[in-house]
Design a protein around this motif. Structure first.
Motif, PDB file in Angstrom:
ATOM      1  N   ASP A   1     -11.236   2.244  14.943  1.00  0.00           N
ATOM      2  CA  ASP A   1     -10.333   2.261  16.085  1.00  0.00           C
ATOM      3  C   ASP A   1      -9.609   3.591  16.003  1.00  0.00           C
ATOM      4  N   PHE A   2     -10.126   4.594  16.748  1.00  0.00           N
ATOM      5  CA  PHE A   2      -9.605   5.951  16.669  1.00  0.00           C
ATOM      6  C   PHE A   2      -8.281   6.074  17.404  1.00  0.00           C
ATOM      7  N   GLY A   3      -7.332   6.751  16.765  1.00  0.00           N
ATOM      8  CA  GLY A   3      -6.064   7.076  17.394  1.00  0.00           C
ATOM      9  C   GLY A   3      -5.620   8.445  16.929  1.00  0.00           C
ATOM     10  N   LEU A   4      -4.706   9.037  17.650  1.00  0.00           N
ATOM     11  CA  LEU A   4      -4.238  10.370  17.285  1.00  0.00           C
ATOM     12  C   LEU A   4      -3.419  10.360  16.008  1.00  0.00           C
ATOM     13  N   ALA A   5      -2.691   9.265  15.749  1.00  0.00           N
ATOM     14  CA  ALA A   5      -1.857   9.173  14.548  1.00  0.00           C
ATOM     15  C   ALA A   5      -2.538   8.398  13.421  1.00  0.00           C
ATOM     16  N   ARG A   6      -3.333   7.407  13.781  1.00  0.00           N
ATOM     17  CA  ARG A   6      -3.958   6.535  12.780  1.00  0.00           C
ATOM     18  C   ARG A   6      -5.380   6.184  13.213  1.00  0.00           C
ATOM     19  N   ILE A   7      -6.214   5.843  12.228  1.00  0.00           N
ATOM     20  CA  ILE A   7      -7.559   5.353  12.504  1.00  0.00           C
ATOM     21  C   ILE A   7      -7.723   4.036  11.749  1.00  0.00           C
ATOM     22  N   GLY A   8      -7.922   2.958  12.494  1.00  0.00           N
ATOM     23  CA  GLY A   8      -8.187   1.674  11.875  1.00  0.00           C
ATOM     24  C   GLY A   8      -9.647   1.600  11.465  1.00  0.00           C
TER      25      GLY A   8
ATOM     26  N   LEU B   1      -6.252   4.508   8.162  1.00  0.00           N
ATOM     27  CA  LEU B   1      -6.104   5.873   7.670  1.00  0.00           C
ATOM     28  C   LEU B   1      -4.905   6.511   8.356  1.00  0.00           C
ATOM     29  N   HIS B   2      -4.056   7.159   7.575  1.00  0.00           N
ATOM     30  CA  HIS B   2      -2.859   7.795   8.107  1.00  0.00           C
ATOM     31  C   HIS B   2      -2.888   9.309   7.931  1.00  0.00           C
ATOM     32  N   GLU B   3      -4.026   9.851   7.517  1.00  0.00           N
ATOM     33  CA  GLU B   3      -4.117  11.287   7.277  1.00  0.00           C
ATOM     34  C   GLU B   3      -3.848  12.055   8.567  1.00  0.00           C
ATOM     35  N   GLU B   4      -3.152  13.181   8.459  1.00  0.00           N
ATOM     36  CA  GLU B   4      -2.757  13.937   9.649  1.00  0.00           C
ATOM     37  C   GLU B   4      -3.786  14.966  10.080  1.00  0.00           C
TER      38      GLU B   4
ATOM     39  N   PRO C   1     -11.955   3.678  24.372  1.00  0.00           N
ATOM     40  CA  PRO C   1     -10.928   3.162  25.275  1.00  0.00           C
ATOM     41  C   PRO C   1     -11.205   3.541  26.725  1.00  0.00           C
ATOM     42  N   THR C   2     -10.960   2.597  27.610  1.00  0.00           N
ATOM     43  CA  THR C   2     -11.003   2.845  29.050  1.00  0.00           C
ATOM     44  C   THR C   2      -9.863   2.053  29.682  1.00  0.00           C
ATOM     45  N   HIS C   3      -9.570   2.373  30.927  1.00  0.00           N
ATOM     46  CA  HIS C   3      -8.589   1.585  31.664  1.00  0.00           C
ATOM     47  C   HIS C   3      -9.202   0.224  31.974  1.00  0.00           C
TER      48      HIS C   3
ATOM     49  N   THR D   1     -12.529   2.825  34.123  1.00  0.00           N
ATOM     50  CA  THR D   1     -12.487   4.278  34.269  1.00  0.00           C
ATOM     51  C   THR D   1     -12.005   4.909  32.970  1.00  0.00           C
ATOM     52  N   PRO D   2     -12.374   6.173  32.742  1.00  0.00           N
ATOM     53  CA  PRO D   2     -11.986   6.828  31.489  1.00  0.00           C
ATOM     54  C   PRO D   2     -10.477   6.851  31.274  1.00  0.00           C
ATOM     55  N   HIS D   3     -10.098   6.711  30.031  1.00  0.00           N
ATOM     56  CA  HIS D   3      -8.722   6.709  29.550  1.00  0.00           C
ATOM     57  C   HIS D   3      -8.424   8.108  29.005  1.00  0.00           C
ATOM     58  N   GLU D   4      -7.158   8.406  28.763  1.00  0.00           N
ATOM     59  CA  GLU D   4      -6.791   9.708  28.199  1.00  0.00           C
ATOM     60  C   GLU D   4      -7.525   9.998  26.893  1.00  0.00           C
ATOM     61  N   LEU D   5      -7.792   8.964  26.118  1.00  0.00           N
ATOM     62  CA  LEU D   5      -8.439   9.152  24.808  1.00  0.00           C
ATOM     63  C   LEU D   5      -9.956   8.976  24.834  1.00  0.00           C
ATOM     64  N   THR D   6     -10.540   8.661  25.986  1.00  0.00           N
ATOM     65  CA  THR D   6     -11.984   8.401  26.043  1.00  0.00           C
ATOM     66  C   THR D   6     -12.783   9.587  25.509  1.00  0.00           C
ATOM     67  N   ALA D   7     -12.510  10.791  26.011  1.00  0.00           N
ATOM     68  CA  ALA D   7     -13.252  11.980  25.570  1.00  0.00           C
ATOM     69  C   ALA D   7     -13.017  12.265  24.083  1.00  0.00           C
ATOM     70  N   ARG D   8     -11.801  12.062  23.603  1.00  0.00           N
ATOM     71  CA  ARG D   8     -11.509  12.300  22.176  1.00  0.00           C
ATOM     72  C   ARG D   8     -12.299  11.331  21.297  1.00  0.00           C
TER      73      ARG D   8
END
Length: 161
Positions: free
Chosen positions: A27-34, A51-54, A80-82, A86-93
């Motif tokens: 579960d990718f996130g900008l601050a954490r990855i589950g 994971l909390h690595e920066e 992630p999508t809406h 439709t694509p979400h802000e994080l879809t491309a990342r």
């Protein structure tokens, strides 16, 4: 979470995957990855860690250690999508993260619709008795990764049944 009949986008076809082996879900996130772990043979996923690595270098070093330890045959990344798809802000990342995993580790990587996975993970943890939001926040990403990976495992079982 979407229903198990929803499509799974993958760089490999479920029929061509091995009948058994470990799969890691993210579960990718900008601050954490589950991170979650599952088995193709049993079709069961479990939360593993967050994971909390920066820095990207530290994140991929931690992922590399997990791959060395668990020796997965495939990886799954939540996309992630809406709510309307439709694509979400994080879809491309997230797609980029999936491509980087494939390029760095030469493993097949599937992307799975992860709509509402974090909300479902938080609700699941509340139902399990984790009332303090700080306790839920610490684990919600790993539980979301578990739900994403379980969705993938359920979808591939339906595709090969």
């Amino acid at each position: 979470m979407p229903d198990p009949g929803a499509p799974v986008s993958a760089s490999f076809h479920p029929v061509s995957q091995p009948p058994r082996g470990t799969v890691l879900g993210f579960d990718f996130g900008l601050a954490r990855i589950g991170v979650a772990i599952g088995e193709l043979e049993t079709g069961q996923a479990n939360a593993l860690l967050t994971l909390h690595e920066e820095s990207n270098a530290d994140r991929f070093a931690a992922i590399g250690r997990l791959l060395e330890e668990w020796k997965p045959v495939a990886l799954v990344v939540g996309l992630p999508t809406h709510l309307d798809g439709t694509p979400h802000e994080l879809t491309a990342r997230c797609r980029r993260f999936a491509n980087q995993l494939h390029g760095r580790y030469s493993l097949p990587v599937a992307t799975v619709d992860e709509r509402l996975s974090s909300a479902a993970a938080d609700a699941e943890m509340r139902e399990a008795g984790v009332r303090d939001w700080r306790g839920r926040k610490a684990a919600v990403d790993a539980v979301a990764a578990q739900l994403i990976l379980q969705h993938f495992l359920d979808s591939t079982r339906h595709a090969t049944a």
